[in-house]
Design a protein around this motif. Structure first.
Motif, PDB file in Angstrom:
ATOM      1  N   GLN A  13     -63.064 -20.990  70.947  1.00  0.00           N
ATOM      2  CA  GLN A  13     -64.057 -19.948  70.736  1.00  0.00           C
ATOM      3  C   GLN A  13     -63.960 -19.279  69.259  1.00  0.00           C
ATOM      4  OE1 GLN A  13     -62.850 -16.038  70.940  1.00  0.00           O
ATOM      5  NE2 GLN A  13     -64.819 -15.565  70.108  1.00  0.00           N
ATOM      6  N   CYS A  14     -64.958 -19.674  68.728  1.00  0.00           N
ATOM      7  CA  CYS A  14     -64.860 -19.294  67.194  1.00  0.00           C
ATOM      8  C   CYS A  14     -65.463 -17.921  66.628  1.00  0.00           C
ATOM      9  CB  CYS A  14     -65.383 -20.516  66.405  1.00  0.00           C
ATOM     10  SG  CYS A  14     -67.277 -20.736  66.708  1.00  0.00           S
ATOM     11  N   GLY A  15     -66.277 -17.331  67.372  1.00  0.00           N
ATOM     12  CA  GLY A  15     -66.763 -16.201  67.048  1.00  0.00           C
ATOM     13  C   GLY A  15     -68.507 -16.350  66.506  1.00  0.00           C
ATOM     14  N   PRO A  16     -69.250 -15.418  66.904  1.00  0.00           N
ATOM     15  CA  PRO A  16     -70.750 -15.781  66.768  1.00  0.00           C
ATOM     16  C   PRO A  16     -70.800 -15.873  65.134  1.00  0.00           C
ATOM     17  CG  PRO A  16     -70.402 -13.811  68.296  1.00  0.00           C
ATOM     18  CD  PRO A  16     -69.128 -14.154  67.714  1.00  0.00           C
ATOM     19  N   ARG A  17     -70.120 -15.255  64.301  1.00  0.00           N
ATOM     20  CA  ARG A  17     -70.453 -15.119  62.833  1.00  0.00           C
ATOM     21  C   ARG A  17     -69.932 -16.412  62.104  1.00  0.00           C
ATOM     22  NH1 ARG A  17     -66.033 -10.713  60.689  1.00  0.00           N
ATOM     23  NH2 ARG A  17     -66.369 -10.326  62.997  1.00  0.00           N
ATOM     24  N   TYR A  18     -69.184 -17.360  62.945  1.00  0.00           N
ATOM     25  CA  TYR A  18     -68.539 -18.596  62.305  1.00  0.00           C
ATOM     26  C   TYR A  18     -69.455 -19.769  63.074  1.00  0.00           C
ATOM     27  CZ  TYR A  18     -65.048 -15.417  60.503  1.00  0.00           C
ATOM     28  OH  TYR A  18     -64.350 -14.374  60.078  1.00  0.00           O
ATOM     29  N   TYR A  19     -69.993 -19.505  64.076  1.00  0.00           N
ATOM     30  CA  TYR A  19     -70.332 -20.681  64.855  1.00  0.00           C
ATOM     31  C   TYR A  19     -71.335 -21.657  64.147  1.00  0.00           C
ATOM     32  CZ  TYR A  19     -72.307 -23.637  68.796  1.00  0.00           C
ATOM     33  OH  TYR A  19     -72.697 -24.522  69.517  1.00  0.00           O
ATOM     34  N   ASP A  20     -72.393 -21.115  63.546  1.00  0.00           N
ATOM     35  CA  ASP A  20     -73.344 -22.223  62.787  1.00  0.00           C
ATOM     36  C   ASP A  20     -72.942 -22.938  61.955  1.00  0.00           C
ATOM     37  OD1 ASP A  20     -75.247 -20.994  64.474  1.00  0.00           O
ATOM     38  OD2 ASP A  20     -76.064 -19.373  63.154  1.00  0.00           O
ATOM     39  N   GLU A  21     -72.086 -22.353  61.048  1.00  0.00           N
ATOM     40  CA  GLU A  21     -71.240 -23.120  60.073  1.00  0.00           C
ATOM     41  C   GLU A  21     -70.438 -24.355  60.600  1.00  0.00           C
ATOM     42  OE1 GLU A  21     -68.144 -22.660  56.132  1.00  0.00           O
ATOM     43  OE2 GLU A  21     -69.306 -20.827  57.194  1.00  0.00           O
ATOM     44  N   LEU A  22     -69.539 -23.649  61.526  1.00  0.00           N
ATOM     45  CA  LEU A  22     -68.625 -24.690  61.967  1.00  0.00           C
ATOM     46  C   LEU A  22     -69.243 -25.828  62.862  1.00  0.00           C
ATOM     47  CD1 LEU A  22     -65.806 -22.315  63.222  1.00  0.00           C
ATOM     48  CD2 LEU A  22     -65.383 -24.393  61.638  1.00  0.00           C
ATOM     49  N   SER A  23     -70.356 -25.400  63.523  1.00  0.00           N
ATOM     50  CA  SER A  23     -70.985 -26.654  64.477  1.00  0.00           C
ATOM     51  C   SER A  23     -71.668 -27.470  63.498  1.00  0.00           C
ATOM     52  CB  SER A  23     -71.981 -25.856  65.239  1.00  0.00           C
ATOM     53  OG  SER A  23     -73.109 -25.323  64.629  1.00  0.00           O
ATOM     54  N   THR A  24     -71.925 -27.343  62.295  1.00  0.00           N
ATOM     55  CA  THR A  24     -72.432 -28.445  61.494  1.00  0.00           C
ATOM     56  C   THR A  24     -71.325 -29.143  60.603  1.00  0.00           C
ATOM     57  OG1 THR A  24     -72.609 -26.891  59.557  1.00  0.00           O
ATOM     58  CG2 THR A  24     -74.397 -27.020  60.854  1.00  0.00           C
ATOM     59  N   GLU A  25     -70.214 -28.768  60.589  1.00  0.00           N
ATOM     60  CA  GLU A  25     -69.114 -29.048  59.835  1.00  0.00           C
ATOM     61  C   GLU A  25     -68.325 -30.105  60.860  1.00  0.00           C
ATOM     62  OE1 GLU A  25     -68.091 -25.665  56.581  1.00  0.00           O
ATOM     63  OE2 GLU A  25     -67.038 -25.829  58.236  1.00  0.00           O
ATOM     64  N   ILE A  26     -68.095 -29.762  62.278  1.00  0.00           N
ATOM     65  CA  ILE A  26     -67.485 -30.479  63.108  1.00  0.00           C
ATOM     66  C   ILE A  26     -68.308 -31.114  64.035  1.00  0.00           C
ATOM     67  CG2 ILE A  26     -66.072 -30.108  65.245  1.00  0.00           C
ATOM     68  CD1 ILE A  26     -64.681 -28.694  62.912  1.00  0.00           C
ATOM     69  N   GLY A  85     -60.242 -16.252  69.001  1.00  0.00           N
ATOM     70  CA  GLY A  85     -59.888 -15.264  67.733  1.00  0.00           C
ATOM     71  C   GLY A  85     -60.492 -14.101  68.139  1.00  0.00           C
ATOM     72  N   GLY A  86     -60.600 -13.653  69.508  1.00  0.00           N
ATOM     73  CA  GLY A  86     -60.982 -12.251  69.824  1.00  0.00           C
ATOM     74  C   GLY A  86     -62.511 -12.382  69.674  1.00  0.00           C
ATOM     75  N   SER A  87     -63.217 -11.262  70.389  1.00  0.00           N
ATOM     76  CA  SER A  87     -64.622 -11.324  70.494  1.00  0.00           C
ATOM     77  C   SER A  87     -65.399 -11.704  69.292  1.00  0.00           C
ATOM     78  CB  SER A  87     -65.204  -9.957  71.013  1.00  0.00           C
ATOM     79  OG  SER A  87     -64.834  -8.967  70.352  1.00  0.00           O
ATOM     80  N   GLY A  88     -65.078 -11.233  68.005  1.00  0.00           N
ATOM     81  CA  GLY A  88     -65.540 -11.452  66.957  1.00  0.00           C
ATOM     82  C   GLY A  88     -65.140 -12.960  66.077  1.00  0.00           C
ATOM     83  N   GLY A  89     -64.236 -13.672  66.417  1.00  0.00           N
ATOM     84  CA  GLY A  89     -63.862 -14.796  66.139  1.00  0.00           C
ATOM     85  C   GLY A  89     -62.583 -14.420  64.975  1.00  0.00           C
ATOM     86  N   ALA A  90     -61.919 -15.212  64.236  1.00  0.00           N
ATOM     87  CA  ALA A  90     -60.876 -15.139  63.475  1.00  0.00           C
ATOM     88  C   ALA A  90     -61.120 -16.012  62.315  1.00  0.00           C
ATOM     89  CB  ALA A  90     -59.592 -14.785  64.029  1.00  0.00           C
ATOM     90  N   LYS A  91     -61.191 -15.724  61.080  1.00  0.00           N
ATOM     91  CA  LYS A  91     -61.495 -16.602  60.081  1.00  0.00           C
ATOM     92  C   LYS A  91     -60.234 -17.532  59.784  1.00  0.00           C
ATOM     93  CE  LYS A  91     -62.784 -17.245  55.343  1.00  0.00           C
ATOM     94  NZ  LYS A  91     -62.924 -16.487  54.106  1.00  0.00           N
ATOM     95  N   THR A  92     -58.974 -16.931  60.038  1.00  0.00           N
ATOM     96  CA  THR A  92     -57.891 -17.942  59.546  1.00  0.00           C
ATOM     97  C   THR A  92     -57.713 -18.935  60.813  1.00  0.00           C
ATOM     98  OG1 THR A  92     -56.840 -16.008  58.800  1.00  0.00           O
ATOM     99  CG2 THR A  92     -55.419 -18.052  58.937  1.00  0.00           C
ATOM    100  N   ILE A  93     -57.671 -18.219  62.041  1.00  0.00           N
ATOM    101  CA  ILE A  93     -57.656 -19.450  63.134  1.00  0.00           C
ATOM    102  C   ILE A  93     -58.599 -20.584  63.239  1.00  0.00           C
ATOM    103  CG2 ILE A  93     -57.740 -19.449  65.792  1.00  0.00           C
ATOM    104  CD1 ILE A  93     -56.429 -16.828  65.855  1.00  0.00           C
ATOM    105  N   ASN A  94     -59.955 -20.041  62.718  1.00  0.00           N
ATOM    106  CA  ASN A  94     -61.021 -20.994  62.463  1.00  0.00           C
ATOM    107  C   ASN A  94     -60.502 -22.086  61.441  1.00  0.00           C
ATOM    108  OD1 ASN A  94     -62.496 -20.129  64.663  1.00  0.00           O
ATOM    109  ND2 ASN A  94     -63.782 -18.782  63.400  1.00  0.00           N
TER     110      ASN A  94
END
Length: 368
Positions: free
Chosen positions: A226-239, A196-205
């Motif tokens: 590659q989900c982006g630093p701002r989304y990683y913590d939340e996604l890593s708990t959900e996935i 999703g680019g260096s910052g991640g992309a919400k829709t792709i995530n």
């Protein structure tokens, strides 16, 4: 030639920073005595990426101006004045022969002060619709290198030259077998790379989250996400990565060359740098243009690649419902992947960084 001193200003996103690093690498290759310095901001990705690439970087305190009133906007005049004084000090200390703007807010004050001081300014514009900083600096530029002919209508035509986007030649250096090993992947399953680019992309995530089990279990894919630093913590708990043994969920991709080496298919935003990297590495891709960019330039970038047969395009608003079917249709069709691979390679301009570096050195030479 004496040691030419080149100052590169680029910041904010990988779309600005990686082309600047590619130019710096080419400058060093053309003239190993080149003295190269970067200017960036401490709170963006360049602060880590540039030193990792082997270059020094100095900080300028600047950020974008928000359209609605925020506390950050109240600070903007202070930041701007501070950044102009910081830029003046950096230019006075380093005494560059040329200043190169690759875009991002940080290039604004540095390029403006350089222009006022009579230091040659060179611009490298990645997109078909130029960013605000490069449009503002165009009047100071002695040369403007563009990736798309369409950018000419927004810039002084007599200064522009279409060269393509500079890309890091090291992206093609990784060995596929070793890369598979480093990701813990096997040779007998297809690999999907999602970025999703260096910052991640919400829709792709969100689309990946909705489709991950289907892609992993039913389609039988190995996945780098590659989900982006701002989304990683939340996604890593959900996935549940324990269940999804062939998924590699990452905040950021440090080893891009290895990721490209293993990927059979890439899902990506259609930023100019991402498209240029896909061309250079010959990777078949599904492009999802961001709807939140000036001039809708990502759609234009994507259309150029789709028309050439290198990519397919998904709309941001509908990708959650449509991505799985398209991924499965493409990733198991080896003949089509080969055609897309060749089409991407045909679009590549692998010598862009070298061409730009040579011209910068010529300009520097006239100032030594």
């Amino acid at each position: 030639m004496d040691n030419p001193r080149i100052l590169l200003a680029a910041g904010g996103t990988g779309g600005h920073v990686y082309p600047a690093i590619a130019i710096a690498d080419a400058l060093r290759e053309e003239n190993p005595d080149s003295e190269i310095l970067f200017v960036g901001t401490k709170n963006h990705m360049e602060w880590k990426a540039v030193p990792k690439a082997g270059y020094n970087i100095l900080n300028v305190w600047i950020s974008g101006f928000h359209r609605r009133f925020t506390f950050k906007n109240a600070l903007f005049p202070v930041k701007l004045i501070t950044s102009l004084f910081q830029s003046l000090k950096i230019l006075s200390d380093f005494k560059p022969n040329v200043v190169v703007s690759c875009g991002g807010y940080v290039a604004g004050p540095v390029g403006w002060v350089a222009g006022k001081k009579g230091i040659p300014v060179v611009i490298q514009e990645q997109n078909s619709f130029p960013g605000v900083t490069n449009r503002l600096l165009a009047k100071f530029a002695v040369k403007i290198f563009t990736a798309f002919k369409e950018a000419d209508q927004y810039l002084p035509k007599e200064k522009t030259q279409v060269t393509g986007n500079p890309t890091r030649s090291s992206l093609k250096d990784a060995d596929r077998e070793q890369a598979l090993e480093s990701f813990g992947f096997s040779e007998d399953k297809q690999v999907l790379l999602v970025m999703g680019g260096s910052g991640g992309a919400k829709t792709i995530n969100e689309a990946m989250k909705a489709n991950i089990e289907n892609l992993h279990d039913e389609a039988g894919l190995q996945i780098i996400w590659q989900c982006g630093p701002r989304y990683y913590d939340e996604l890593s708990t959900e996935i549940d990565e324990q269940k999804l043994e062939n998924l590699r969920l990452l905040a950021y991709l440090d080893n891009m060359a290895e990721a490209y080496a293993v990927a059979d298919l890439v899902i990506s935003r259609a930023g100019a740098s991402s498209c240029s990297e896909l061309m250079l590495t010959g990777k078949p891709s599904i492009l999802v243009p961001s709807p939140n960019v000036a001039g809708d330039h990502q759609t234009q970038n994507a259309k150029a690649m789709v028309n050439a047969g290198a990519s397919k395009m998904l709309e941001d608003s509908t990708m959650k419902e449509t991505m799985s079917e398209l991924v499965e249709q493409l990733i198991h069709d080896q003949e089509n992947l080969k055609r897309m691979n060749q089409a991407a390679l045909n679009l590549a301009k692998p010598d862009a960084a070298k061409l730009i570096a040579k011209e910068i050195l010529e300009i520097a030479k006239s100032k030594l």
